[in-house]
Motif scaffolding. Structure first.
Motif, PDB file in Angstrom:
ATOM      1  N   CYS A  42       5.383   9.572   3.730  1.00 54.67           N
ATOM      2  CA  CYS A  42       4.461   8.549   3.222  1.00 54.67           C
ATOM      3  C   CYS A  42       3.761   9.048   1.964  1.00 54.67           C
ATOM      4  N   ASN A  43       3.369  10.310   1.965  1.00 53.00           N
ATOM      5  CA  ASN A  43       2.739  10.880   0.772  1.00 53.00           C
ATOM      6  C   ASN A  43       3.715  10.960  -0.389  1.00 53.00           C
ATOM      7  N   PHE A  54       3.554   3.594 -11.311  1.00 56.62           N
ATOM      8  CA  PHE A  54       2.183   3.170 -11.618  1.00 56.62           C
ATOM      9  C   PHE A  54       1.797   1.886 -10.890  1.00 56.62           C
ATOM     10  N   VAL A  55       2.243   1.773  -9.651  1.00 62.74           N
ATOM     11  CA  VAL A  55       1.882   0.651  -8.784  1.00 62.74           C
ATOM     12  C   VAL A  55       0.858   1.200  -7.797  1.00 62.74           C
ATOM     13  N   TYR A  56      -0.403   1.143  -8.203  1.00 64.48           N
ATOM     14  CA  TYR A  56      -1.454   1.793  -7.433  1.00 64.48           C
ATOM     15  C   TYR A  56      -1.717   1.112  -6.096  1.00 64.48           C
ATOM     16  N   SER A  57      -1.524  -0.194  -5.999  1.00 65.62           N
ATOM     17  CA  SER A  57      -1.766  -0.866  -4.722  1.00 65.62           C
ATOM     18  C   SER A  57      -0.785  -0.375  -3.655  1.00 65.62           C
ATOM     19  N   ASP A  58       0.472  -0.165  -4.032  1.00 59.30           N
ATOM     20  CA  ASP A  58       1.441   0.372  -3.070  1.00 59.30           C
ATOM     21  C   ASP A  58       1.124   1.823  -2.726  1.00 59.30           C
ATOM     22  N   ALA A  59       0.692   2.577  -3.716  1.00 58.43           N
ATOM     23  CA  ALA A  59       0.323   3.979  -3.464  1.00 58.43           C
ATOM     24  C   ALA A  59      -0.848   4.057  -2.486  1.00 58.43           C
ATOM     25  N   ILE A  60      -1.813   3.167  -2.643  1.00 52.85           N
ATOM     26  CA  ILE A  60      -2.959   3.138  -1.723  1.00 52.85           C
ATOM     27  C   ILE A  60      -2.490   2.818  -0.311  1.00 52.85           C
ATOM     28  N   GLU A  61      -1.603   1.855  -0.190  1.00 51.65           N
ATOM     29  CA  GLU A  61      -1.088   1.477   1.133  1.00 51.65           C
ATOM     30  C   GLU A  61      -0.394   2.654   1.817  1.00 51.65           C
ATOM     31  N   TRP A  62       0.421   3.384   1.073  1.00 54.76           N
ATOM     32  CA  TRP A  62       1.142   4.511   1.667  1.00 54.76           C
ATOM     33  C   TRP A  62       0.210   5.674   1.978  1.00 54.76           C
ATOM     34  N   ARG A  63      -0.786   5.898   1.140  1.00 51.14           N
ATOM     35  CA  ARG A  63      -1.753   6.970   1.439  1.00 51.14           C
ATOM     36  C   ARG A  63      -2.555   6.633   2.700  1.00 51.14           C
ATOM     37  N   MET A  64      -2.945   5.374   2.838  1.00 48.21           N
ATOM     38  CA  MET A  64      -3.694   4.979   4.036  1.00 48.21           C
ATOM     39  C   MET A  64      -2.839   5.159   5.294  1.00 48.21           C
ATOM     40  N   ARG A  65      -1.580   4.857   5.181  1.00 50.57           N
ATOM     41  CA  ARG A  65      -0.678   5.051   6.317  1.00 50.57           C
ATOM     42  C   ARG A  65      -0.557   6.533   6.670  1.00 50.57           C
ATOM     43  N   SER A  66      -0.501   7.363   5.646  1.00 48.99           N
ATOM     44  CA  SER A  66      -0.424   8.805   5.864  1.00 48.99           C
ATOM     45  C   SER A  66      -1.713   9.333   6.501  1.00 48.99           C
ATOM     46  N   GLY A  80      -7.718  15.094   5.029  1.00 48.37           N
ATOM     47  CA  GLY A  80      -8.687  15.311   3.954  1.00 48.37           C
ATOM     48  C   GLY A  80      -8.034  15.393   2.587  1.00 48.37           C
ATOM     49  N   TYR A  81      -6.909  16.090   2.511  1.00 48.12           N
ATOM     50  CA  TYR A  81      -6.215  16.217   1.231  1.00 48.12           C
ATOM     51  C   TYR A  81      -5.643  14.871   0.785  1.00 48.12           C
ATOM     52  N   THR A  82      -5.147  14.091   1.735  1.00 49.18           N
ATOM     53  CA  THR A  82      -4.635  12.762   1.413  1.00 49.18           C
ATOM     54  C   THR A  82      -5.769  11.843   0.976  1.00 49.18           C
ATOM     55  N   LEU A  83      -6.933  11.967   1.606  1.00 52.85           N
ATOM     56  CA  LEU A  83      -8.089  11.165   1.180  1.00 52.85           C
ATOM     57  C   LEU A  83      -8.537  11.543  -0.228  1.00 52.85           C
TER      58      LEU A  83
END
Length: 136
Positions: A42-43, A54-66, A80-83
């Motif tokens: 996911c990360n 540079f699709v930040y909305s998708d990156a946010i979604e995957w980081r939240m899943r991680s 913590g590192y993912t946050l």
């Protein structure tokens, strides 16, 4: 597992195609499933969306899943590192209230481990956020 093997084989050669297989693999997982490999994937997908497309909305979604997977696993350092990485995206999008919220959570999780360079980066981003917000 065949999707995972395709991802691992293609990652060094054809990165964009490997990320497509990683997305298919992780999307097929149950939302309550938690595994360190899936969290890292996911990360990796989030990094691809953030730094290559540079699709930040998708990156946010995957980081939240991680973050969710790391929380289920009890891995405070990974969460913590993912946050921290998530807060960088919020900063780029000028969503300073979300930057402050995620940095606060990241520092709470990272401080007991005392990874000095990462904590210093968190404080640098915190200072930059306060500078951008100024009196607000």
């Amino acid at each position: 597992m065949s999707l995972y093997h395709l991802y691992t084989e293609l990652a060094p050669k054809r990165y964009a195609e490997a990320m497509n297989y990683a997305v298919l693999f992780v999307k097929a997982l149950d939302t309550t499933y938690a595994d360190p490999i899936a969290a890292r994937m996911c990360n990796a997908v989030a990094d691809f969306h953030e730094k290559e497309e540079f699709v930040y909305s998708d990156a946010i979604e995957w980081r939240m899943r991680s973050v969710h997977m790391y929380s289920l696993l009890g891995d405070d350092f990974g969460a913590g590192y993912t946050l921290y990485n998530l807060s960088r995206i919020y900063y780029r999008r000028s969503e300073f209230h979300l930057t402050l919220q995620t940095l606060d959570k990241a520092l709470d999780l990272l401080t007991p481990y005392e990874p000095a360079p990462i904590v210093a980066e968190c404080y640098n981003l915190l200072g930059a956020t306060y500078f951008m917000c100024q009196d607000y």
